[in-house]
Design a protein around this motif. Structure first.
Motif, PDB file in Angstrom:
ATOM      1  N   VAL A 279       0.836  -1.200   0.000  1.00 59.73           N
ATOM      2  CA  VAL A 279       0.000   0.000   0.000  1.00 59.73           C
ATOM      3  C   VAL A 279       0.873   1.253   0.000  1.00 59.73           C
TER       4      VAL A 279
ATOM      5  N   TRP B  50      -3.144   5.470   1.803  1.00 65.41           N
ATOM      6  CA  TRP B  50      -3.532   4.710   2.986  1.00 65.41           C
ATOM      7  C   TRP B  50      -4.831   5.221   3.611  1.00 65.41           C
TER       8      TRP B  50
ATOM      9  N   LEU C  89      -7.833   4.561   1.426  1.00 66.43           N
ATOM     10  CA  LEU C  89      -8.128   3.129   1.429  1.00 66.43           C
ATOM     11  C   LEU C  89      -8.916   2.747   2.678  1.00 66.43           C
TER      12      LEU C  89
ATOM     13  N   ASP D 242     -12.492   4.044   2.320  1.00 65.08           N
ATOM     14  CA  ASP D 242     -13.314   3.339   1.332  1.00 65.08           C
ATOM     15  C   ASP D 242     -13.697   1.939   1.800  1.00 65.08           C
TER      16      ASP D 242
ATOM     17  N   ALA E 165      -9.229  -2.248  -3.823  1.00 63.21           N
ATOM     18  CA  ALA E 165      -7.781  -2.471  -3.894  1.00 63.21           C
ATOM     19  C   ALA E 165      -7.251  -2.167  -5.283  1.00 63.21           C
TER      20      ALA E 165
ATOM     21  N   HIS F  50      -7.142   1.650  -5.946  1.00 70.73           N
ATOM     22  CA  HIS F  50      -6.065   2.359  -5.246  1.00 70.73           C
ATOM     23  C   HIS F  50      -4.675   1.908  -5.697  1.00 70.73           C
TER      24      HIS F  50
ATOM     25  N   LEU G 174      -3.176  -1.036  -5.503  1.00 71.84           N
ATOM     26  CA  LEU G 174      -2.465  -1.917  -4.582  1.00 71.84           C
ATOM     27  C   LEU G 174      -1.943  -3.153  -5.313  1.00 71.84           C
TER      28      LEU G 174
ATOM     29  N   PRO H 263      -6.959  -2.347   6.262  1.00 73.89           N
ATOM     30  CA  PRO H 263      -6.027  -2.885   5.266  1.00 73.89           C
ATOM     31  C   PRO H 263      -5.483  -4.268   5.638  1.00 73.89           C
TER      32      PRO H 263
END
Length: 264
Positions: A31, A36, A39, A42, A91, A94, A96, A196
């Motif tokens: 990440v 961060w 995330l 969300d 994910a 973003h 990731l 996360p």
């Protein structure tokens, strides 16, 4: 800086003959620090939108999510799968990445027996960690800014000392296993307070389901979309398997020699 969350699936400790969970998976969720907070927000909003009662510190356990047990008891399958799918889609949005290593436990035990005899068991987490860490390190090295990474794990007392020992060794190594983009100290947190880390748990479970299919385990359609959504997140790399096996053998022989010396 990149935050690298670690979680496992199929962990039966030193029991390598569990017929229900024949595969162990260690997964790392990578990440970027700048995403961060977004995330976290969300992921939380997704949970709240589907099951408002689970907002806050109700931990999303991937196995409970899949099986409809624990806090998910009585929640319809469609709702549970929607949470999974939305989280994996978030994910992707973003940017990731997921790195994981699967270990088929019976094959691993057979190697341990050939190498050390029948009395020695090394937790598969110890073997998987340097493989995953090496790919994460290579991934960070491949990025233009060559950022540092920090490992964040659940407060699993079984493996805390092993992870810290491995990080220290691999950072100081002069061989192929050396980590140069990972900070020396690993961090251990309460998974109930980290969405996360819970997302990493979701990734680890569906990585395991994917790998179980590859060894011929019966599959369920409930896993199809989860595996499909996980695939674009996976970062592949050059696992240094030969070096890791040699390292494990060296560590075990050193440990045995130290024990024998102490008994002399």
């Amino acid at each position: 800086m990149y935050l690298v969350y670690l979680d496992e699936s199929g962990n039966t400790g030193n029991n390598l003959l569990d017929g229900e969970q024949p595969v162990f998976v260690l997964a790392a969720l990578i990440v970027p620090e700048q995403v961060w907070q977004g995330l976290e927000r969300d992921l939380e909003q997704a949970v709240t939108s589907y099951v408002p009662a689970l907002a806050g510190e109700h931990e999303i356990h991937a196995m409970d999510l899949r099986a409809g047990r624990g806090i998910f008891k009585g929640i319809p399958v469609a709702t549970r799968l929607a949470i999974r799918d939305t989280w994996l889609w978030i994910a992707q949005q973003h940017g990731l990445r997921v790195v994981y290593r699967a270990i088929e436990k019976r094959r691993y035990q057979a190697w341990l027996h050939r190498e050390f005899g029948t009395g020695i068991i090394i937790n598969p987490h110890v073997a998987a960690f340097p493989l995953v860490a090496g790919v994460v390190d290579d991934y960070l090295n491949s990025l233009p800014e060559r950022p540092l990474g920090m490992f964040i794990s659940d407060e699993n007392k079984e493996i805390v000392s092993d992870v810290e020992k491995s990080i220290r060794f691999l950072r100081g190594s002069v061989g192929n296993l050396r980590l140069n983009r990972i900070v020396e100290k690993g961090f251990f947190i309460d998974s109930r307070k980290s969405r996360p880390l819970q997302l990493c748990d979701v990734a680890a479970l569906w990585a395991r389901k994917k790998e179980e299919r590859l060894i011929g385990r019966p599959s369920k359609t409930v896993d199809d979309v989860g595996i499909e959504l996980l695939d674009p997140l996976i970062a592949r790399g050059n696992e240094k398997m030969v070096d890791v096996l040699a390292w494990l053998a060296e560590q075990q022989k050193g440990s045995t020699a130290q024990k024998n010396s102490g008994q002399g």
